[in-house]
Design an enzyme around this catalytic site. Structure first.
Site, PDB file in Angstrom:
ATOM      1  N   ASP A 264       0.832  -1.198   0.000  1.00  0.00           N
ATOM      2  CA  ASP A 264       0.000   0.000   0.000  1.00  0.00           C
ATOM      3  C   ASP A 264       0.871   1.253   0.000  1.00  0.00           C
ATOM      4  OD1 ASP A 264      -2.330  -1.452   0.013  1.00  0.00           O
ATOM      5  OD2 ASP A 264      -2.587  -1.368   2.195  1.00  0.00           O
ATOM      6  N   TYR A 332       4.138  -9.374   7.617  1.00  0.00           N
ATOM      7  CA  TYR A 332       3.786  -7.976   7.859  1.00  0.00           C
ATOM      8  C   TYR A 332       3.891  -7.653   9.348  1.00  0.00           C
ATOM      9  CZ  TYR A 332       1.626  -8.180   3.221  1.00  0.00           C
ATOM     10  OH  TYR A 332       1.387  -8.342   1.874  1.00  0.00           O
ATOM     11  N   TYR A 404      -5.352  -8.956   1.677  1.00  0.00           N
ATOM     12  CA  TYR A 404      -5.479  -7.548   2.069  1.00  0.00           C
ATOM     13  C   TYR A 404      -5.389  -7.480   3.589  1.00  0.00           C
ATOM     14  CZ  TYR A 404      -7.073  -6.462  -2.688  1.00  0.00           C
ATOM     15  OH  TYR A 404      -7.154  -6.298  -4.054  1.00  0.00           O
TER      16      TYR A 404
END
Length: 441
Positions: A264, A332, A404
């Site tokens: 992103d 992440y 996502y």
């Protein structure tokens, strides 16, 4: 004598240079050029004609005239002159129109055009006018020739040989740096430079930069009041920061950035970096010092990005990283804010219920305007957490590429199941997101 009789019949009706005569028998004999084949055949006919002069002068004279006039063959012409016969001949091949006599001139012209290009290999191509192709087709069908080679193939090969001698560069059939296309009609040239591909990995060290150039939504890149005339939603991108010095050094026209997935805009790309391939179109310079290029890109980036492990690549590598980007695992780090305080024992559910879980995600609301409305399934391999204060924690999420993460945390109004929010039974919001590892692919 079948070939001799066939050649005599051909030369009775057609004017052919050594190349075009020899090319009709290209599949016969090895380690010889078509010009050598044609010359040898004409030489044999000249010897036969000369011998016949002492046996049957008319037959010998006729054969020598055929070879001298329609084969414009000097030994036959000189033999007739010694016998007292002077001939005026027009030495123009009716098939190739004497293109082979110009191959050195053409190759020198190409070499001059290539002086501004840096390349390691090349390939010659050619455009043949229909009238020439039709003449050769008619010749082969009329005389039932099945041992020939295409005119285009010989032109490409013979000019390529001369160009190799001039430039010292070799012909490459599979992936040539440069393709030179010769139009036989007017001897004009077109040069097609194959793209240069450079692969590597990048770190994005700041937030607020997209991976690739993002045209303005209002004007589509034309420039308007919203984008201050730039045509862009964001004034710079990872692609542009990397591409600008590369374009300067290669003197290319434009670039295309191929990433192994994307993060992103507000997420950093840390850890071992994300793999990418930069495609440079129409580069004039290809011999690059990639370590020096790496240093230039990093120095100019002002700490926003960093590239590493630059290597020369190819389009197959582009296909590979695109294909694997959606299945390779990524890790992440997410800073998460919880609406309600959650007991520590409930937080343990994140590990037990989400590690190894298959996540179903309907296309997120935030990207629904540019993504097809689908339900995707992605696997979460592992979830861990660290409590920061009463309503904030850090999540470490290892998952399949293409998940996502923000929606995995929030639930996206029920479009992602299960989610961090649904497991903890409270609203969860991702405040900051970093990619900390992309598995080597």
């Amino acid at each position: 004598m079948e070939i001799i009789d066939q050649v005599i019949n051909i030369l009775k009706e057609h004017k052919l240079c050594d190349n075009c005569l020899g090319r009709q028998f290209a599949l016969l004999g090895t380690k010889a050029t078509n010009a050598e084949r044609g010359y040898s055949i004409k030489m044999v006919l000249t010897l036969i004609g000369h011998k016949y002069f002492t046996i049957d002068q008319e037959m010998g004279e006729n054969l020598l005239k055929i070879v001298a006039i329609n084969g414009f063959f000097t030994p036959a012409l000189e033999t007739l002159r010694k016998k007292g016969l002077e001939l005026n001949i027009e030495s123009k091949c009716e098939v190739c129109e004497n293109i082979f006599s110009k191959k050195e001139e053409i190759a020198r012209k190409i070499a001059i055009e290539l002086e501004n290009y840096n390349f390691n290999n090349f390939l010659i191509g050619s455009k043949i006018p229909p009238r020439i192709s039709e003449k050769e087709d008619m010749l082969r069908s009329t005389f039932e020739i099945n041992t020939s080679e295409a005119l285009k193939a010989e032109i490409n090969r013979e000019i390529g040989k001369v160009l190799t001698m001039i430039t010292g560069k070799n012909v490459e059939f599979n992936r040539p740096d440069i393709l030179i296309v010769l139009d036989i009609e007017d001897l004009s040239l077109s040069i097609e430079v194959n793209p240069l591909h450079i692969s590597g990995r990048y770190l994005k060290l700041v937030r607020g930069i997209p991976q690739t150039r993002w045209p303005c939504r209002e004007c589509g890149g034309e420039g308007c009041e919203r984008c201050n005339g730039t045509g862009k939603m964001y004034q710079e991108s990872v692609e542009e920061i990397i591409a600008k010095p590369v374009l300067e050094i290669t003197e290319g026209e434009e670039t295309k950035f191929h990433g192994a997935g994307r993060e992103d805009i507000d997420a950093r790309m840390l850890g071992n970096g994300r793999q990418f391939v930069l495609e440079i179109k129409n580069p004039k310079k290809r011999d690059l010092d990639l370590k020096e290029l790496e240093n230039i890109i990093n120095d100019r980036s002002e700490g926003k990005i960093r590239v590493m492990n630059l290597n020369f690549s190819n389009k197959e590598e582009v296909r590979r990283i695109k294909a694997l980007a959606q299945t390779s695992s990524k890790t992440y780090s997410a800073l998460v804010e919880l609406k309600d305080q959650v007991p520590p024992e409930n937080l343990e559910l994140l590990k037990t219920k989400l590690s190894g879980e298959i996540i179903r995600q309907q296309t997120p609301i935030r990207v629904s305007h540019r993504r097809a409305n689908l339900v995707r399934t992605k696997k979460v391999f592992k979830v861990d957490y660290k409590i920061l204060n009463s309503n904030k924690m850090e999540l470490i999420i290892e998952c399949q590429g293409g998940l996502y993460i923000k929606e995995f945390i929030s639930g996206d109004e029920g479009r992602t199941e299960p989610s961090i929010s649904s497991i903890l039974n409270t609203e969860a919001k991702c405040l900051e997101l970093d990619v900390i590892k992309v598995n080597q692919i």
